[in-house]
Design a protein around this motif. Structure first.
Motif, PDB file in Angstrom:
ATOM      1  N   SER A  30      39.780  17.912  47.086  1.00 18.37           N
ATOM      2  CA  SER A  30      39.234  19.085  46.433  1.00 18.37           C
ATOM      3  C   SER A  30      37.715  19.109  46.514  1.00 18.37           C
ATOM      4  N   ILE A  31      37.162  20.316  46.464  1.00 16.95           N
ATOM      5  CA  ILE A  31      35.716  20.479  46.401  1.00 16.95           C
ATOM      6  C   ILE A  31      35.220  20.003  45.033  1.00 16.95           C
ATOM      7  N   ALA A  32      34.111  19.289  45.004  1.00 15.96           N
ATOM      8  CA  ALA A  32      33.553  18.790  43.758  1.00 15.96           C
ATOM      9  C   ALA A  32      33.048  19.952  42.902  1.00 15.96           C
ATOM     10  N   PRO A  33      32.968  19.773  41.583  1.00 14.13           N
ATOM     11  CA  PRO A  33      32.457  20.829  40.713  1.00 14.13           C
ATOM     12  C   PRO A  33      31.082  21.317  41.165  1.00 14.13           C
ATOM     13  N   GLY A  34      30.860  22.636  41.070  1.00 14.35           N
ATOM     14  CA  GLY A  34      29.597  23.221  41.492  1.00 14.35           C
ATOM     15  C   GLY A  34      29.747  24.715  41.729  1.00 14.35           C
ATOM     16  N   TRP A  35      28.663  25.371  42.101  1.00 12.07           N
ATOM     17  CA  TRP A  35      28.639  26.813  42.319  1.00 12.07           C
ATOM     18  C   TRP A  35      29.115  27.170  43.725  1.00 12.07           C
ATOM     19  N   TYR A  36      29.659  28.376  43.877  1.00 15.43           N
ATOM     20  CA  TYR A  36      30.056  28.881  45.188  1.00 15.43           C
ATOM     21  C   TYR A  36      29.975  30.403  45.198  1.00 15.43           C
ATOM     22  N   VAL A  37      29.880  30.963  46.397  1.00 15.13           N
ATOM     23  CA  VAL A  37      29.869  32.416  46.587  1.00 15.13           C
ATOM     24  C   VAL A  37      30.872  32.759  47.679  1.00 15.13           C
ATOM     25  N   GLY A  38      31.232  34.039  47.761  1.00 10.91           N
ATOM     26  CA  GLY A  38      32.194  34.445  48.782  1.00 10.91           C
ATOM     27  C   GLY A  38      32.134  35.935  49.058  1.00 10.91           C
ATOM     28  N   ALA A  39      32.704  36.324  50.186  1.00 11.78           N
ATOM     29  CA  ALA A  39      32.808  37.732  50.569  1.00 11.78           C
ATOM     30  C   ALA A  39      34.131  37.903  51.314  1.00 11.78           C
ATOM     31  N   GLY A  40      34.725  39.083  51.177  1.00 10.14           N
ATOM     32  CA  GLY A  40      36.020  39.271  51.814  1.00 10.14           C
ATOM     33  C   GLY A  40      36.335  40.722  52.112  1.00 10.14           C
ATOM     34  N   VAL A  41      37.429  40.924  52.823  1.00  9.11           N
ATOM     35  CA  VAL A  41      37.963  42.253  53.096  1.00  9.11           C
ATOM     36  C   VAL A  41      39.304  42.362  52.385  1.00  9.11           C
ATOM     37  N   ASN A  42      39.619  43.552  51.887  1.00 11.14           N
ATOM     38  CA  ASN A  42      40.871  43.731  51.168  1.00 11.14           C
ATOM     39  C   ASN A  42      41.657  44.921  51.698  1.00 11.14           C
ATOM     40  N   ARG A  43      42.946  44.865  51.468  1.00 12.54           N
ATOM     41  CA  ARG A  43      43.852  45.964  51.779  1.00 12.54           C
ATOM     42  C   ARG A  43      44.564  46.317  50.477  1.00 12.54           C
ATOM     43  N   SER A  44      44.288  47.502  49.963  1.00  8.67           N
ATOM     44  CA  SER A  44      44.870  47.911  48.693  1.00  8.67           C
ATOM     45  C   SER A  44      46.029  48.875  48.931  1.00  8.67           C
ATOM     46  N   SER A  45      46.990  48.849  48.033  1.00 12.05           N
ATOM     47  CA  SER A  45      48.158  49.714  48.169  1.00 12.05           C
ATOM     48  C   SER A  45      48.513  50.333  46.830  1.00 12.05           C
ATOM     49  N   LEU A  46      48.987  51.564  46.865  1.00  8.48           N
ATOM     50  CA  LEU A  46      49.480  52.265  45.687  1.00  8.48           C
ATOM     51  C   LEU A  46      50.976  52.444  45.836  1.00  8.48           C
ATOM     52  N   GLU A  47      51.730  51.995  44.849  1.00  8.79           N
ATOM     53  CA  GLU A  47      53.166  52.157  44.916  1.00  8.79           C
ATOM     54  C   GLU A  47      53.538  53.632  44.826  1.00  8.79           C
ATOM     55  N   THR A  48      54.673  53.989  45.435  1.00  7.06           N
ATOM     56  CA  THR A  48      55.148  55.365  45.367  1.00  7.06           C
ATOM     57  C   THR A  48      55.463  55.734  43.923  1.00  7.06           C
ATOM     58  N   MET A  49      54.924  56.869  43.480  1.00  9.44           N
ATOM     59  CA  MET A  49      55.142  57.283  42.101  1.00  9.44           C
ATOM     60  C   MET A  49      55.046  58.804  42.018  1.00  9.44           C
ATOM     61  N   ASP A  50      55.587  59.379  40.942  1.00  8.28           N
ATOM     62  CA  ASP A  50      55.470  60.809  40.683  1.00  8.28           C
ATOM     63  C   ASP A  50      54.259  61.055  39.798  1.00  8.28           C
ATOM     64  N   VAL A  51      53.374  61.933  40.245  1.00 11.04           N
ATOM     65  CA  VAL A  51      52.186  62.275  39.475  1.00 11.04           C
ATOM     66  C   VAL A  51      52.148  63.776  39.293  1.00 11.04           C
ATOM     67  N   THR A  52      52.031  64.240  38.067  1.00 16.42           N
ATOM     68  CA  THR A  52      52.010  65.671  37.768  1.00 16.42           C
ATOM     69  C   THR A  52      50.585  66.125  37.505  1.00 16.42           C
ATOM     70  N   THR A  53      50.182  67.206  38.139  1.00 17.99           N
ATOM     71  CA  THR A  53      48.852  67.760  37.940  1.00 17.99           C
ATOM     72  C   THR A  53      48.962  69.190  37.421  1.00 17.99           C
ATOM     73  N   THR A  54      47.986  69.621  36.637  1.00 13.92           N
ATOM     74  CA  THR A  54      48.019  70.957  36.046  1.00 13.92           C
ATOM     75  C   THR A  54      47.058  71.906  36.745  1.00 13.92           C
ATOM     76  N   VAL A  55      46.668  71.622  37.972  1.00 15.38           N
ATOM     77  CA  VAL A  55      45.790  72.541  38.693  1.00 15.38           C
ATOM     78  C   VAL A  55      46.541  73.843  38.948  1.00 15.38           C
ATOM     79  N   GLY A  56      45.812  74.964  38.873  1.00 16.78           N
ATOM     80  CA  GLY A  56      46.433  76.256  39.165  1.00 16.78           C
ATOM     81  C   GLY A  56      46.993  76.940  37.939  1.00 16.78           C
ATOM     82  N   GLY A  57      46.177  77.146  36.911  1.00 16.48           N
ATOM     83  CA  GLY A  57      46.598  77.928  35.767  1.00 16.48           C
ATOM     84  C   GLY A  57      47.682  77.305  34.925  1.00 16.48           C
ATOM     85  N   GLY A  58      47.738  76.017  34.882  1.00 19.61           N
ATOM     86  CA  GLY A  58      48.705  75.353  34.031  1.00 19.61           C
ATOM     87  C   GLY A  58      50.028  75.060  34.698  1.00 19.61           C
ATOM     88  N   ASP A  59      50.236  75.541  35.923  1.00 18.31           N
ATOM     89  CA  ASP A  59      51.464  75.221  36.638  1.00 18.31           C
ATOM     90  C   ASP A  59      51.443  73.757  37.052  1.00 18.31           C
TER      91      ASP A  59
END
Length: 213
Positions: A30-59
């Motif tokens: 293991s790395i000994a106790p101490g400070w570290y920094v990092g940088a990375g790339v991510n891939r985010s995902s949104l699960e399929t879901m039903d979302v209701t919006t009220t745009v268009g006069g309340g419809d």
């Protein structure tokens, strides 16, 4: 909540099993106790879901969301011991665009980012490899724009708030450098309306670390 509990149990089982195995059969590098920094790339995902919006006069209308996009992150941490660390991380998520041709509706989720603080529990290392589990709190900010193309009606909403964050992963350390792959998620708003819903993505991240120890 069920997913959070399952992930916690899996993470705990991995760490306990790997710790016991390492104590009897493996050399700890293991790395000994101490400070570290990092940088990375991510891939985010949104699960399929039903979302209701009220745009268009309340419809109301419903749109299916299922999208995956790339972003980036930076972090700074400190190894308190060889098995426990604390981290601060900033994550920028990729923009998400969702279209419902049947309803002539589009939803754009933009300017999404988070920053948070977590505790990281690590298994003893074998030849540089270790497992990890993390948990803490994170602040999430995002903006959502819903538009009905036929009428041009728009609805812009924003969210700024905090929630719990958690994740699991694996890491390889070599001298002062490290490579980490992890999965993380957030528990936030449970509403299903665009004007209050938080599109909190699950995120897979590949990071490169540098240890100052």
């Amino acid at each position: 909540m069920r997913k959070s509990l399952l992930c916690s149990l899996v993470a705990a089982s991995i760490l306990v099993a790997s710790s016991a195995f390492a104590d009897h059969h493996m050399a700890d590098s293991s790395i000994a106790p101490g400070w570290y920094v990092g940088a990375g790339v991510n891939r985010s995902s949104l699960e399929t879901m039903d979302v209701t919006t009220t745009v268009g006069g309340g419809d109301s209308t419903t749109v299916q969301i299922d999208s995956r996009h790339y972003g980036w992150s930076v972090l700074a941490g400190k190894n308190i011991t060889k098995l426990f660390a604390v981290e601060a991380q900033y994550t920028k998520f990729g923009n998400n665009t969702v279209n419902d041709d049947a309803e002539n509706l589009s939803v754009n989720v933009t300017d999404t980012y988070s920053y948070g603080f977590t505790g990281v529990l690590k298994s003893p290392s074998w030849n540089g490899f270790s497992f990890l589990a993390k948990g803490g709190v994170a602040y999430l900010s995002e903006k959502s724009d819903a538009t009905i193309a036929s009428s041009g009606v728009e609805q812009t909403t924003a969210y700024n708030g905090a929630g719990l964050t958690y994740g699991v992963g694996a890491q390889y350390d070599y001298n002062q450098f490290g490579v980490r792959f992890d999965w993380s998620a957030m528990d936030v708003n449970d509403s299903e309306e665009v004007n209050s819903y938080v599109f909190a993505p699950e995120t897979y991240t590949l990071s490169v670390l540098y240890n100052f120890a």
